[in-house]
Every structure is written in C-alpha cells, then in structure tokens.
Design a protein around this motif. Sequence first.
Motif, PDB file in Angstrom:
ATOM      1  N   ILE A   1       2.016   1.680  -3.586  1.00 27.55           N
ATOM      2  CA  ILE A   1       0.967   2.183  -4.470  1.00 27.55           C
ATOM      3  C   ILE A   1       0.678   3.652  -4.213  1.00 27.55           C
ATOM      4  CG2 ILE A   1      -1.491   2.011  -5.020  1.00 27.55           C
ATOM      5  CD1 ILE A   1       0.252  -0.155  -6.310  1.00 27.55           C
ATOM      6  N   SER A   2       0.642   4.036  -2.952  1.00 31.60           N
ATOM      7  CA  SER A   2       0.308   5.428  -2.631  1.00 31.60           C
ATOM      8  C   SER A   2       1.354   6.408  -3.159  1.00 31.60           C
ATOM      9  CB  SER A   2       0.154   5.602  -1.115  1.00 31.60           C
ATOM     10  OG  SER A   2       1.395   5.399  -0.450  1.00 31.60           O
TER      11      SER A   2
ATOM     12  N   GLU B   1     -12.769  -7.439  -8.297  1.00 33.36           N
ATOM     13  CA  GLU B   1     -11.497  -6.788  -7.962  1.00 33.36           C
ATOM     14  C   GLU B   1     -11.790  -5.406  -7.389  1.00 33.36           C
ATOM     15  OE1 GLU B   1      -8.572  -7.967  -7.896  1.00 33.36           O
ATOM     16  OE2 GLU B   1      -8.466  -9.648  -9.296  1.00 33.36           O
ATOM     17  N   THR B   2     -11.713  -5.285  -6.091  1.00 33.54           N
ATOM     18  CA  THR B   2     -12.119  -4.051  -5.423  1.00 33.54           C
ATOM     19  C   THR B   2     -11.199  -2.863  -5.717  1.00 33.54           C
ATOM     20  OG1 THR B   2     -10.881  -4.704  -3.445  1.00 33.54           O
ATOM     21  CG2 THR B   2     -13.212  -5.320  -3.552  1.00 33.54           C
ATOM     22  N   ARG B   3      -9.976  -3.138  -6.220  1.00 38.55           N
ATOM     23  CA  ARG B   3      -9.027  -2.055  -6.457  1.00 38.55           C
ATOM     24  C   ARG B   3      -8.727  -1.852  -7.937  1.00 38.55           C
ATOM     25  NH1 ARG B   3      -4.365  -2.465  -1.851  1.00 38.55           N
ATOM     26  NH2 ARG B   3      -4.007  -0.358  -2.626  1.00 38.55           N
ATOM     27  N   TRP B   4      -9.497  -2.507  -8.799  1.00 36.29           N
ATOM     28  CA  TRP B   4      -9.206  -2.423 -10.227  1.00 36.29           C
ATOM     29  C   TRP B   4      -9.604  -1.072 -10.814  1.00 36.29           C
ATOM     30  CZ3 TRP B   4      -6.333  -3.849 -13.977  1.00 36.29           C
ATOM     31  CH2 TRP B   4      -6.717  -3.622 -15.304  1.00 36.29           C
TER      32      TRP B   4
ATOM     33  N   LYS C   1      -0.858  -7.816  -7.269  1.00 37.34           N
ATOM     34  CA  LYS C   1      -0.512  -7.865  -5.849  1.00 37.34           C
ATOM     35  C   LYS C   1      -0.466  -9.328  -5.411  1.00 37.34           C
ATOM     36  CE  LYS C   1      -1.977  -6.522  -1.193  1.00 37.34           C
ATOM     37  NZ  LYS C   1      -1.747  -7.896  -0.662  1.00 37.34           N
TER      38      LYS C   1
ATOM     39  N   ASP D   1       0.818  -1.210   0.000  1.00 32.51           N
ATOM     40  CA  ASP D   1       0.000   0.000   0.000  1.00 32.51           C
ATOM     41  C   ASP D   1       0.851   1.260   0.000  1.00 32.51           C
ATOM     42  OD1 ASP D   1      -2.405  -1.345  -0.131  1.00 32.51           O
ATOM     43  OD2 ASP D   1      -2.698  -1.386   2.036  1.00 32.51           O
TER      44      ASP D   1
ATOM     45  N   GLN E   1      -5.731  -8.668  -7.652  1.00 27.96           N
ATOM     46  CA  GLN E   1      -5.404  -9.451  -6.459  1.00 27.96           C
ATOM     47  C   GLN E   1      -5.895 -10.891  -6.541  1.00 27.96           C
ATOM     48  OE1 GLN E   1      -5.949  -6.827  -2.688  1.00 27.96           O
ATOM     49  NE2 GLN E   1      -7.500  -6.063  -4.107  1.00 27.96           N
TER      50      GLN E   1
ATOM     51  N   ASN F   1     -10.073   1.953  -9.679  1.00 25.54           N
ATOM     52  CA  ASN F   1      -9.367   3.163  -9.279  1.00 25.54           C
ATOM     53  C   ASN F   1      -7.850   3.052  -9.284  1.00 25.54           C
ATOM     54  OD1 ASN F   1     -11.789   4.596  -8.779  1.00 25.54           O
ATOM     55  ND2 ASN F   1     -11.966   3.654  -6.757  1.00 25.54           N
ATOM     56  N   GLU F   2      -7.331   1.812  -9.174  1.00 22.47           N
ATOM     57  CA  GLU F   2      -5.880   1.660  -9.026  1.00 22.47           C
ATOM     58  C   GLU F   2      -5.257   0.665  -9.995  1.00 22.47           C
ATOM     59  OE1 GLU F   2      -4.905   2.172  -4.426  1.00 22.47           O
ATOM     60  OE2 GLU F   2      -6.546   0.735  -4.732  1.00 22.47           O
TER      61      GLU F   2
ATOM     62  N   ILE G   1      -5.276  -2.518  -9.896  1.00 18.12           N
ATOM     63  CA  ILE G   1      -4.611  -3.560  -9.114  1.00 18.12           C
ATOM     64  C   ILE G   1      -5.389  -4.868  -9.228  1.00 18.12           C
ATOM     65  CG2 ILE G   1      -4.024  -4.321  -6.769  1.00 18.12           C
ATOM     66  CD1 ILE G   1      -3.481  -1.365  -6.116  1.00 18.12           C
TER      67      ILE G   1
END
Length: 209
Positions: free
Chosen positions: A17-18, A101-104, A78, A14, A111, A106-107, A109
């Motif tokens: 990524i940030s 994919e909860t982060r796809w 990740k 994290d 997993q 916006n990011e 990503i």
Amino acid sequence: MNQAQAETKLYSFDEFISGYPENSEVRYELHDGVIIEMPKPKGKHSNLAGSLIEQLLITIRQIGKGGIWTIPRESIVKPQRESAGYEPDIIVLNKEVLGAETRWENESIIQNPESVKLIVEVVSTNWRDDYYNKLRDYEEMGIEEYWIIDYAALGARKFIGDPKQPTIFVCNWVEGEYQMNPFTENTPIVSPTFPQFNLSAQQIFALAL
C-alpha cells in the motif's frame, strides 16, 4: 533456486500500500507477497463490468438500499493473510458499517467482511486467481457473497464442464465456507443478497458485447 528467484522480494500488505502509485493507469494486486500488475479492464471485460454495475445499482434501488449500499470506483480488499491484497472488479459496500473501517477514508482499504455485500470478479486469462486465490481468501474473510463471471469460458473443465461453457458462479458463505452455485445459458441468477436481480447468465454475458 536460480538467481531471479533468489532476488524476488516479497512484500507485506502495508509495504504494498505504501508504494502504490497514485493515478496509475494500471491496477496492482498483492499475490502471495508478490506485486502483480493488473491492466485495467478493456473491451468486453470493461463493457461487462460497467454494464453490470448499472444493473446492480438498479436492483439496489429496487430493494430499498439506494444511498445505503454503494459501489465505489476503487477499493482494495485486505484478506486475513498479510501477503495478499485485491482490487475487485465490482464491490458492493454497506455505508452503514463503513465507519468501522479504519483505513477506508484515507486509503480505500476494506478489512471487515461486514462492510461487503457482494464482490464480483470477471475472469481474465489469469483465471486461477479468481477460482483459487480470491475464492479462498474471500471465503476465509467471511465475505457473504462472491460472483465469478467466466464469460469467455477460461476456467478449468472441472469447474465449467467439458466442453467448456461460459458460467457464472454465485458463491454463498454458509457456515464458514462457500457453496458454489453455477449458472449457464438462460438460467436466471439466484442471489440471496439481490433476490430481485432477474437477469439470466446469458443476459449477463451479453453485457460484454
């Protein structure tokens, strides 16, 4: 331990990524907590990756998965370990399950192994990353198919023989581990995910020219 080693900061995924810069001219990956600058592919490496994407897209349409399987321009995988994050040369994603994919959105990503149909890494001078670190982490995730394309024969002799020769490994995930199947010269690639992919190893190497 010298001073440089003592001052080395280790990052979590994290944190990596940030701090990832937008519109960067280079790629970055996280290897064992260390952020590594990965120059964008150039020359033969770029030619091979770009041309292989075209061939894979043709095959995706042939097997009736056009519009369902996609090859994004950029994505970050990740692994289960918090100290690693990779940006593959090529990744084939299944849009039918990308919603999980909860982060796809916006990011970019990835997993979940269910999202990935194939990952391809084109070997560069940092060949140990592809043969060891990424193979281990993709295997642990359960990525069903992983290709290592060693067109310049950079890997260790225990992998590609003595004398070394350009080799493609198709790694298939079977009962929790990869079976590494090598292909050289005019041997046609055999891919469970892409059964109609009919290029030989040499034809793929020629894409770099």
